[in-house]
Motif scaffolding. Structure first.
Motif, short mmCIF file in Angstrom:
data_model
loop_
_atom_site.label_atom_id
_atom_site.label_comp_id
_atom_site.label_asym_id
_atom_site.label_seq_id
_atom_site.Cartn_x
_atom_site.Cartn_y
_atom_site.Cartn_z
N ARG A 131 -22.74 -4.08 -27.22
CA ARG A 131 -21.65 -4.95 -27.67
C ARG A 131 -20.88 -4.25 -28.79
N TRP B 211 -30.05 -11.88 -26.36
CA TRP B 211 -28.72 -11.33 -26.14
C TRP B 211 -28.69 -10.24 -25.08
N ALA C 281 -34.28 -10.01 -29.74
CA ALA C 281 -32.87 -9.70 -29.49
C ALA C 281 -32.63 -9.48 -28.00
N PHE D 81 -21.43 -9.29 -35.27
CA PHE D 81 -20.77 -9.35 -33.95
C PHE D 81 -20.42 -10.79 -33.59
N VAL E 150 -23.67 -2.44 -30.89
CA VAL E 150 -24.99 -3.00 -31.18
C VAL E 150 -25.72 -3.30 -29.88
N TYR E 151 -27.01 -3.03 -29.86
CA TYR E 151 -27.91 -3.36 -28.75
C TYR E 151 -29.31 -3.48 -29.37
N PRO E 152 -30.25 -4.10 -28.66
CA PRO E 152 -31.52 -4.43 -29.32
C PRO E 152 -32.27 -3.25 -29.94
N TYR F 83 -25.81 -7.79 -35.16
CA TYR F 83 -25.60 -8.91 -34.22
C TYR F 83 -24.93 -10.09 -34.93
#
Lengths: 449, 291
Positions: B121, B116, B112, B51, B215-217, B48
Motif C-alpha cells: 500500500r 490488511w 497485520a 496510511f 507499507v506491507y506486513p 499502516y
C-alpha cells in the motif's frame, strides 16, 4: 494475566493460519474409475500473497466451471488440495513433498515465483510427479534437463528478447524522432537480482548485443532495496535512449518515485511484467503508469480475432463469474492466465492422458504433455502449444540454452497502459491499440537528460 | 562534481531516514538495556496508521504524527506493562526480553497480515515524486522533510535528556539503576516512559516515511536489521550515535551504489559494520558520548 496473554497469542496465530485461499475441495464423487486429483501450491501468505491468492482462486474457479459440467471429459470430476508456500522456496519444497507423499497427488499446479518453482521442481523430479508451472518464468527452471516439469508460458529471457525486438521493429519511428537508427540507440538495463529479473536482463542484453546495440548500463539491484538513488544517478549520467527495467512491485514503485525526484528522463521505457503489470503498481504510482510499455506472457484485452468462438465465450463466462464473486474484473496477466492454463490442462491434456492409458497418473499426464499439439485458435493463451522433450529439447536463439518441457510455441506480448489499464499493442495480430513508443510529455519521465 | 554532490546529498537524506528509524531503538536500549526485536514491526504499525488516516480521513502524514505518536506512546506503555515489565529484574532478562519482543514482532506481522492482507500500500501526497533543485542537486522533498524532522527530533531529545530534570533522571537510570533507585528516582516510571517514547518515535518515523515507501506486513523486517546495524555502529545506547550511524550507512550505501554497484551497496555498509565491530566494538561514539 500470563495465561490470558498466551491465550491471545495462540488465538492470533490460529486465526492467521485459517485465513487465505487454503483448503481441500470435496472428495470427487466421481462416476467412473478415474480419479483426478491435483495439488495447488501457491504463496497464500507472506510477501507474494496478493497474487498468490488471486492465482489460486482463478485455478479453483476454472476447476469449479469444469466440474459443473461433469468434470474432465464430462464424467471425471476434479478434486484438489491446496498448500501455502508462504512465499518461501524452502516451505514450497516441503509442502510439495507433503502433497505428493501424504495426499498422493500426481500433478502439482503453481507456483507464482520462479524461486519457489525451482525448489518445487526438484521435489517433483525426485518423486516423478508432474509440475505444471503456470507463472514461474525464470529460464533455469527448465534448463537442468528435468523431465517432470513443464511450462506453458514463454520463458523470462524471451521477454527480454521481445522488448529489444520490438524496438528494432520500430526503426522507422526511431529514425524520425531521434535521428538515429534503432541499432545505434544507447540501451540501459536494470533489473532485480533474483532469477526472474536476471533471466529477463540476459535476454535483453544478449539480443541487444547480437544486433550491435550499445548497452551502456546493465545493472542488478535487490528487490528489497529501500533506496535506488545510486542506480538512478548512474542512469542519469549514462543518458540512455531506452531503459529496459525488470522489477517487482515494491521496487517498481520506488524506482518510479525516485526517478521523478532525481529528474531522470528517457525517451523510451519498457518494463517487463512482474511488478509493473499488477494493480498495486498502478495504485502506487497513479497516472504515472500511463503509457508504460510492459512485456507480458499474455496479451491483455487482446484483439480476439485469432481465438475460437468457444474460447472467447469461455473468457466471457470466467470474467462474469469472477466479477460476481470478487467484485472486480479479473486481470489478463494474473487470473485469466491461470484460468487459461488450467483450462488447457483439463480440456486438452488430461483427456489425452486418460484416453491413452485409462488413468490420470503422473506418467500418463507427462506423456500427454510431451505429445500434445494445440493450434493457436484453440488455445486460450493465444499461442499454439507444443512442448520440448528430453529427446528434442528447445535451444533458444538468444542465449543458446537448451530447455526441456517448455512450450516452444509460447511467446511474449507487449502491453501498454492507457487510462491505467493494460492493452495489447504488439504483435499486430493481437493488438487492439496502436503502440505509443516514446513516452508522451504527460509522462514525468519523458524527455532526455 | 555534480554527481559527487548529488551522491552526498542523497546519502545524507537516506541517512536521515535511517537515523529517524533507529533513534527509538537506541533510546530503549540505552536506558532499559533491552533489545527490542519488534522495533521494525512498530514502524509497520505506524505506517499502516498513517496510511489509513490518509486514505480514510485525508490526514496529511506530517499532521498524522500528532495522532500516531501519542497512539504508539500508549501502545508502548501497554506493551511495557504487559510484556516487558514482568521480565525485568528476573534471571535471564536479556534473553527473555529478546525472545518476547521477537514473538511480539511475529504477532504484529500476522495481525497485520490478517487485517490488511499482504498487499503493498502506498500513498501519494503532494510531495510524492517532487524535489527541490539546489545548484543541480535534486533533493527529494519527502526525504528532505524526513531529514529535517529527524534533526528536530534529535535536538528535542537531546535538550530533554541534557537540560531537564526528567532527562537527568533518565540518564541516571541509564548509568546506574541501583544508585538511581537510592536517589529516590522511580526507575519503573522512567523505564515505562522511555519504552513508550521509543515506540512513539518509531511510530512517528512510520508517518514520515509513508510518503516515500510502501507499507506491507513484513516491511519492518528489513528496517529492523538496518536499525540494529546503525545503533551498533553508532554506539549502542549512545543516543547521538544513531544519527551518526544512520548518516554513515546512508552515505556508504549511496557511494558504493554509484561507484561499485547497487547490488553491492549493502555489502559495503555491512563490511564497514564488521570493521567497526573489530576495531571499536562499543561503536563509533562508544561510551564517551553516552547520555
Amino acid at each position: 494475566m500470563k495465561k490470558f496473554l498466551s491465550l491471545v497469542i495462540i488465538l492470533v496465530f490460529a486465526m492467521a493460519f485459517v485465513t487465505g485461499c487454503g483448503g481441500e475441495s470435496d472428495k470427487a464423487g466421481g462416476s467412473g474409475e478415474v480419479e483426478i486429483k491435483i495439488g495447488i501450491e501457491e504463496p497464500l501468505s507472506g510477501a507474494q500473497a496478493p497474487l498468490g491468492n488471486a492465482e489460486c482462486n482463478a485455478i479453483k474457479m476454472a476447476v469449479e466451471m469444469i466440474n459443473e459440467k461433469g468434470g474432465v471429459m464430462g464424467k471425471y470430476p476434479i478434486s484438489y488440495v491446496t498448500a501455502d508456500t508462504q512465499s518461501d522456496p524452502s516451505i514450497g519444497s516441503s509442502e510439495a513433498e507433503r502433497l505428493i507423499t501424504t495426499k498422493g497427488v500426481p500433478v502439482l499446479f503453481g507456483s507464482y515465483s520462479s524461486a519457489i518453482a525451482a525448489s518445487v521442481s526438484e521435489v517433483a523430479e525426485r518423486n516423478k510427479v508432474v509440475l505444471w508451472e503456470m507463472s514461474g518464468a525464470a529460464d533455469d527452471l527448465l534448463t537442468k534437463g528435468y523431465q517432470w516439469s513443464f511450462r506453458n508460458e514463454a520463458m523470462a529471457s524471451s521477454w527480454g528478447a521481445e522488448s529489444v525486438n520490438f524496438i528494432l521493429a520500430n526503426d522507422a519511428a526511431i529514425q524520425e524522432k531521434l535521428g538515429k537508427s534503432a541499432k545505434e540507440l544507447k540501451i540501459a538495463i536494470i533489473h532485480e537480482d533474483g532469477p526472474y529479473g536476471t533471466a529477463v536482463a540476459e535476454g535483453n542484453a544478449a539480443t541487444a548485443q547480437k544486433n550491435g546495440m550499445n548497452v551502456v548500463i546493465n545493472e542488478a539491484y535487490s528487490a528489497k532495496a529501500v533506496d535506488l538513488s545510486s542506480i538512478i544517478m548512474k542512469l542519469k549520467a549514462a543518458q540512455p535512449d531506452v531503459l529496459l527495467i525488470t522489477s517487482y512491485v515494491n521496487d517498481g514503485i520506488l524506482f518510479n518515485r525516485q526517478a521523478k525526484e532525481l529528474g531522470f528522463k528517457v525517451p523510451v521505457l519498457i518494463t517487463h511484467s512482474g511488478g509493473h503489470s499488477v494493480q498495486a503498481f498502478v495504485d502506487g504510482v497513479g497516472d504515472d503508469a500511463n503509457f508504460l510499455l510492459t512485456v507480458d506472457p499474455v496479451p491483455c484485452n487482446p484483439n480476439t480475432a485469432g481465438y475460437s468462438e468457444e474460447n472467447v465465450e469461455l473468457f466471457k463466462e470466467f470474467d462474469q463469474r469472477w466479477t460476481e464473486k470478487y467484485g472486480s474484473h479479473p486481470y489478463h496477466h494474473v487470473e485469466m492466465r491461470q484460468f487459461a492454463q488450467t483450462m488447457l490442462f483439463f480440456n486438452q491434456i488430461a483427456p489425452a492422458a486418460i484416453e491413452k492409458s485409462g488413468a490420470f497418473t503422473a506418467e500418463s499426464v507427462a506423456e500427454a504433455i510431451r505429445n500434445i499439439k494445440v493450434d493457436a485458435k484453440d488455445s486460450l493463451m493465444g499461442t499454439a502449444v507444443e512442448f520440448s522433450t528430453p529427446e528434442k529439447p528447445f535451444v533458444d536463439p538468444w542465449l543458446g540454452n537448451s530447455h526441456v518441457g517448455q512450450n516452444i510455441k509460447a511467446r511474449a506480448f507487449i502491453n501498454q497502459y492507457f487510462d491505467k489499464e493494460l492493452s495489447c499493442v504488439w504483435p499486430k495480430e493481437f493488438a487492439n491499440k496502436e503502440a505509443v513508443l516514446f513516452l508522451p510529455a504527460s509522462q514525468p519521465l519523458a524527455g532526455t537528460n | 562534481m555534480e554527481t559527487f554532490l548529488q551522491i552526498i546529498a542523497s546519502g545524507i537524506l537516506l541517512g536521515g531516514i535511517y537515523a529517524l528509524i533507529s533513534v527509538g531503538l537506541n533510546l530503549i536500549f540505552g536506558v532499559i538495556k533491552i533489545v527490542n526485536l519488534a522495533h521494525g514491526d512498530f514502524l509497520m504499525v505506524g505506517m499502516y496508521l498513517t496510511f489509513f488516516l490518509f486514505t480514510l480521513y485525508k490526514i496529511n502524514p506530517y499532521t498524522a504524527t500528532l495522532l500516531v505518536f501519542p497512539i504508539l506512546l500508549v501502545v508502548g506503555l501497554v506493551i511495557f506493562r504487559l510484556i516487558i515489565k514482568p521480565l525485568l529484574g528476573k534471571s535471564e532478562t536479556e534473553v527473555n526480553t529478546i525472545l518476547a519482543s521477537a514473538g511480539l514482532g511475529y504477532v504484529l506481522q500476522n495481525l497485520a497480515l490478517m487485517l490488511w492482507k499482504s498487499d503493498f500500500r502506498a500513498i501519494e501526497t503532494n510531495l510524492t515524486g517532487k524535489s527541490i533543485n539546489i545548484g543541480g542537486m535534486m533533493l527529494s522533498s519527502g526525504r528532505l522533510w524526513a531529514f529535517i524532522i529527524c534533526v528536530v527530533v534529535a535536538l528535542v531529545l537531546y535538550y530533554l535528556l541534557m537540560y531537564t530534570k526528567l532527562g537527568a533522571q533518565v540518564r541516571a537510570v541509564s548509568q546506574d539503576t541501583d544508585a538511581a533507585t537510592l536517589m529516590g528516582i522511580n526507575v519503573n516510571m522512567i523505564y515505562s516512559l522511555t519504552f513508550a517514547v521509543g515506540i512513539g518515535l518509531v511510530g512517528l518515523a512510520g508517518c514520515i516515511i509513508m510518503p516515500i515507501f510502501n507499507v506491507y506486513p513484513t516491511v519492518g523486517t528489513y528496517f529492523n536489521t538496518l536499525a540494529f546495524v546503525i545503533v551498533v555502529l553508532g554506539g549502542l545506547g549512545s543516543f547521538t550515535g544513531a544519527l551518526v550511524g544512520g548518516l554513515i550507512i546512508g552515505l556508504v550505501e549511496t557511494f558504493a551504489g554509484v561507484m561499485a554497484s547497487a547490488e553491492l551497496a549493502q555489502v559495503f555498509s555491512l563490511l564497514l559494520f564488521l570493521i567497526i565491530l573489530f576495531v571499536k566494538p562499543e561503536g563509533i561514539l562508544g561510551k564517551a558520548a553516552r547520555v
